[in-house]
Motif scaffolding. Sequence first.
Motif, PDB file in Angstrom:
ATOM      1  N   ALA A  37     -18.632 -22.595   1.828  1.00 25.13           N
ATOM      2  CA  ALA A  37     -17.430 -22.705   2.657  1.00 25.13           C
ATOM      3  C   ALA A  37     -16.209 -22.670   1.752  1.00 25.13           C
ATOM      4  O   ALA A  37     -15.522 -23.667   1.533  1.00 25.13           O
ATOM      5  CB  ALA A  37     -17.467 -23.984   3.481  1.00 25.13           C
ATOM      6  N   THR A  38     -15.937 -21.500   1.201  1.00 22.58           N
ATOM      7  CA  THR A  38     -14.928 -21.365   0.156  1.00 22.58           C
ATOM      8  C   THR A  38     -13.512 -21.597   0.654  1.00 22.58           C
ATOM      9  O   THR A  38     -12.597 -21.764  -0.151  1.00 22.58           O
ATOM     10  CB  THR A  38     -15.017 -19.972  -0.481  1.00 22.58           C
ATOM     11  OG1 THR A  38     -15.086 -18.979   0.552  1.00 22.58           O
ATOM     12  CG2 THR A  38     -16.257 -19.862  -1.347  1.00 22.58           C
ATOM     13  N   GLY A  39     -13.281 -21.579   1.959  1.00 21.27           N
ATOM     14  CA  GLY A  39     -11.945 -21.818   2.466  1.00 21.27           C
ATOM     15  C   GLY A  39     -11.547 -23.274   2.509  1.00 21.27           C
ATOM     16  O   GLY A  39     -10.357 -23.602   2.541  1.00 21.27           O
ATOM     17  N   ALA A 177      -9.635 -17.126   1.383  1.00 18.93           N
ATOM     18  CA  ALA A 177     -10.799 -17.446   2.209  1.00 18.93           C
ATOM     19  C   ALA A 177     -10.388 -18.364   3.348  1.00 18.93           C
ATOM     20  O   ALA A 177      -9.460 -19.172   3.214  1.00 18.93           O
ATOM     21  CB  ALA A 177     -11.890 -18.114   1.378  1.00 18.93           C
ATOM     22  N   ILE A 178     -11.096 -18.255   4.462  1.00 19.62           N
ATOM     23  CA  ILE A 178     -10.916 -19.150   5.595  1.00 19.62           C
ATOM     24  C   ILE A 178     -12.283 -19.617   6.064  1.00 19.62           C
ATOM     25  O   ILE A 178     -13.238 -18.818   6.116  1.00 19.62           O
ATOM     26  CB  ILE A 178     -10.130 -18.474   6.745  1.00 19.62           C
ATOM     27  CG1 ILE A 178      -9.889 -19.473   7.886  1.00 19.62           C
ATOM     28  CG2 ILE A 178     -10.818 -17.212   7.232  1.00 19.62           C
ATOM     29  CD1 ILE A 178      -8.887 -18.979   8.918  1.00 19.62           C
ATOM     30  N   SER A 179     -12.397 -20.908   6.367  1.00 20.69           N
ATOM     31  CA  SER A 179     -13.683 -21.491   6.759  1.00 20.69           C
ATOM     32  C   SER A 179     -13.517 -22.412   7.957  1.00 20.69           C
ATOM     33  O   SER A 179     -12.537 -23.150   8.066  1.00 20.69           O
ATOM     34  CB  SER A 179     -14.288 -22.304   5.606  1.00 20.69           C
ATOM     35  OG  SER A 179     -14.600 -21.495   4.497  1.00 20.69           O
ATOM     36  N   TYR A 180     -14.527 -22.385   8.840  1.00 26.42           N
ATOM     37  CA  TYR A 180     -14.697 -23.393   9.887  1.00 26.42           C
ATOM     38  C   TYR A 180     -15.975 -24.144   9.588  1.00 26.42           C
ATOM     39  O   TYR A 180     -17.055 -23.529   9.430  1.00 26.42           O
ATOM     40  CB  TYR A 180     -14.775 -22.752  11.269  1.00 26.42           C
ATOM     41  CG  TYR A 180     -15.109 -23.759  12.360  1.00 26.42           C
ATOM     42  CD1 TYR A 180     -14.123 -24.608  12.871  1.00 26.42           C
ATOM     43  CD2 TYR A 180     -16.413 -23.884  12.848  1.00 26.42           C
ATOM     44  CE1 TYR A 180     -14.424 -25.548  13.850  1.00 26.42           C
ATOM     45  CE2 TYR A 180     -16.719 -24.826  13.820  1.00 26.42           C
ATOM     46  CZ  TYR A 180     -15.727 -25.654  14.316  1.00 26.42           C
ATOM     47  OH  TYR A 180     -16.030 -26.589  15.267  1.00 26.42           O
ATOM     48  N   LEU A 187     -18.732 -21.118   8.989  1.00 23.19           N
ATOM     49  CA  LEU A 187     -18.261 -19.784   9.362  1.00 23.19           C
ATOM     50  C   LEU A 187     -17.139 -19.426   8.404  1.00 23.19           C
ATOM     51  O   LEU A 187     -16.034 -19.991   8.481  1.00 23.19           O
ATOM     52  CB  LEU A 187     -17.759 -19.769  10.806  1.00 23.19           C
ATOM     53  CG  LEU A 187     -18.736 -20.298  11.863  1.00 23.19           C
ATOM     54  CD1 LEU A 187     -18.083 -20.279  13.244  1.00 23.19           C
ATOM     55  CD2 LEU A 187     -20.035 -19.490  11.869  1.00 23.19           C
ATOM     56  N   THR A 188     -17.415 -18.530   7.466  1.00 24.96           N
ATOM     57  CA  THR A 188     -16.482 -18.251   6.378  1.00 24.96           C
ATOM     58  C   THR A 188     -16.310 -16.756   6.170  1.00 24.96           C
ATOM     59  O   THR A 188     -17.286 -15.997   6.184  1.00 24.96           O
ATOM     60  CB  THR A 188     -16.971 -18.889   5.063  1.00 24.96           C
ATOM     61  OG1 THR A 188     -16.985 -20.315   5.205  1.00 24.96           O
ATOM     62  CG2 THR A 188     -16.076 -18.518   3.899  1.00 24.96           C
ATOM     63  N   ALA A 189     -15.064 -16.355   5.962  1.00 27.89           N
ATOM     64  CA  ALA A 189     -14.735 -14.995   5.530  1.00 27.89           C
ATOM     65  C   ALA A 189     -13.941 -15.112   4.237  1.00 27.89           C
ATOM     66  O   ALA A 189     -12.989 -15.888   4.145  1.00 27.89           O
ATOM     67  CB  ALA A 189     -13.915 -14.262   6.590  1.00 27.89           C
ATOM     68  N   ASN A 190     -14.358 -14.337   3.229  1.00 30.19           N
ATOM     69  CA  ASN A 190     -13.749 -14.429   1.907  1.00 30.19           C
ATOM     70  C   ASN A 190     -13.429 -13.028   1.403  1.00 30.19           C
ATOM     71  O   ASN A 190     -14.320 -12.190   1.270  1.00 30.19           O
ATOM     72  CB  ASN A 190     -14.707 -15.135   0.947  1.00 30.19           C
ATOM     73  CG  ASN A 190     -14.038 -15.488  -0.373  1.00 30.19           C
ATOM     74  OD1 ASN A 190     -13.437 -14.658  -1.026  1.00 30.19           O
ATOM     75  ND2 ASN A 190     -14.171 -16.732  -0.774  1.00 30.19           N
ATOM     76  N   LEU A 191     -12.145 -12.774   1.129  1.00 30.76           N
ATOM     77  CA  LEU A 191     -11.699 -11.482   0.612  1.00 30.76           C
ATOM     78  C   LEU A 191     -11.305 -11.650  -0.850  1.00 30.76           C
ATOM     79  O   LEU A 191     -10.471 -12.500  -1.186  1.00 30.76           O
ATOM     80  CB  LEU A 191     -10.515 -10.958   1.416  1.00 30.76           C
ATOM     81  CG  LEU A 191      -9.978  -9.572   1.027  1.00 30.76           C
ATOM     82  CD1 LEU A 191     -11.031  -8.496   1.300  1.00 30.76           C
ATOM     83  CD2 LEU A 191      -8.683  -9.273   1.778  1.00 30.76           C
TER      84      LEU A 191
END
Length: 319
Positions: A37-39, A177-180, A187-191
């Motif tokens: 969960a990098t965000g 990055a953004i995490s829930y 739930l994570t998206a990392n650019l």
Amino acid sequence: MLKNWLAAGAVALSVGMTATASFAQTTTVPGEQVGLATGAPLPEGIYALDTFLYRQNRNTAPGAVDVGVNVPVLVWSTPFVPFGGRVELLVAPPTVFAFGKNSGPNGSRDLSINVGTFVGGIWAFDLGGNVGVSLLGGVYLNDLNGDRGVLVNNAGTTFATPVLPQLASNTYRAGIAISYTGDGYNLTANLTGNFYDSPATFGGNNFFGTRGPFIISDSLNLDLTATKKFGKFEIGAIGYGTANLDTSVNSLAFGNRGSFSLGGLIGYDFGPVTAQFYAARTVATAVRRSETTELWGRLIVPLYSPTPVASAAPIIRKY
């Protein structure tokens, strides 16, 4: 000791390259951050991670190799929270391995290559509602201690050099990055972006013609995680890919726009150590016959926290 700290957010830093210049890609390997969960900001403390990748190459030519990457990481989540964002400092000395797939004189010898040590930092914010956002910046010090590498067959003939021309330049890395992390979900998206001083050259002797210059493509990686925890178990889906920004005829990424892989993850919380295993397979690629199967393993160990165990319970419940 913060048994569920992973859901609070962590960063694993690694590199991943193919074993030849023809499939050059980012220094940061696609997929190296999935499962984390990098965000979200980490609780204050010191954490150790080790991530290993084994990439199976479908190519069976005499000089074909499988590739491994090992990345030990040390993370210090500091007590500093300027403007409400936690400052986290990171260091990682990655190593890339190549494993020859064929015996006999034309098969490739095994080798290992030191990648420039990564040093960097993260600024991570808890936005409330179990949502976190982080910004990452740093550099792989390839000019300081990166190894160009020479691939040799079992008969002693040089196949390829340098094996990783990306290491001719320091790699400058930036990410968001953004995490829930509510209700046991991650739930994570990392650019992640990798940027190079291009064209770039190696220093030292030029006996094998490894000096350059090399036109290195800047690149973007996207790592996606969707997992759920059930007690001590974690299970879910992952996806990751890379896009090269310069695929012109002189670029190391010539003809290779990128690739994308899909797979699954399973993890288990053993108490003092959390383990994860995930696997993925290429589902889209711009380079014919470059499909791969990738197997990953990760160990996560909290080394120190100033927060007593009893006081950590609210953090665990929160995430």
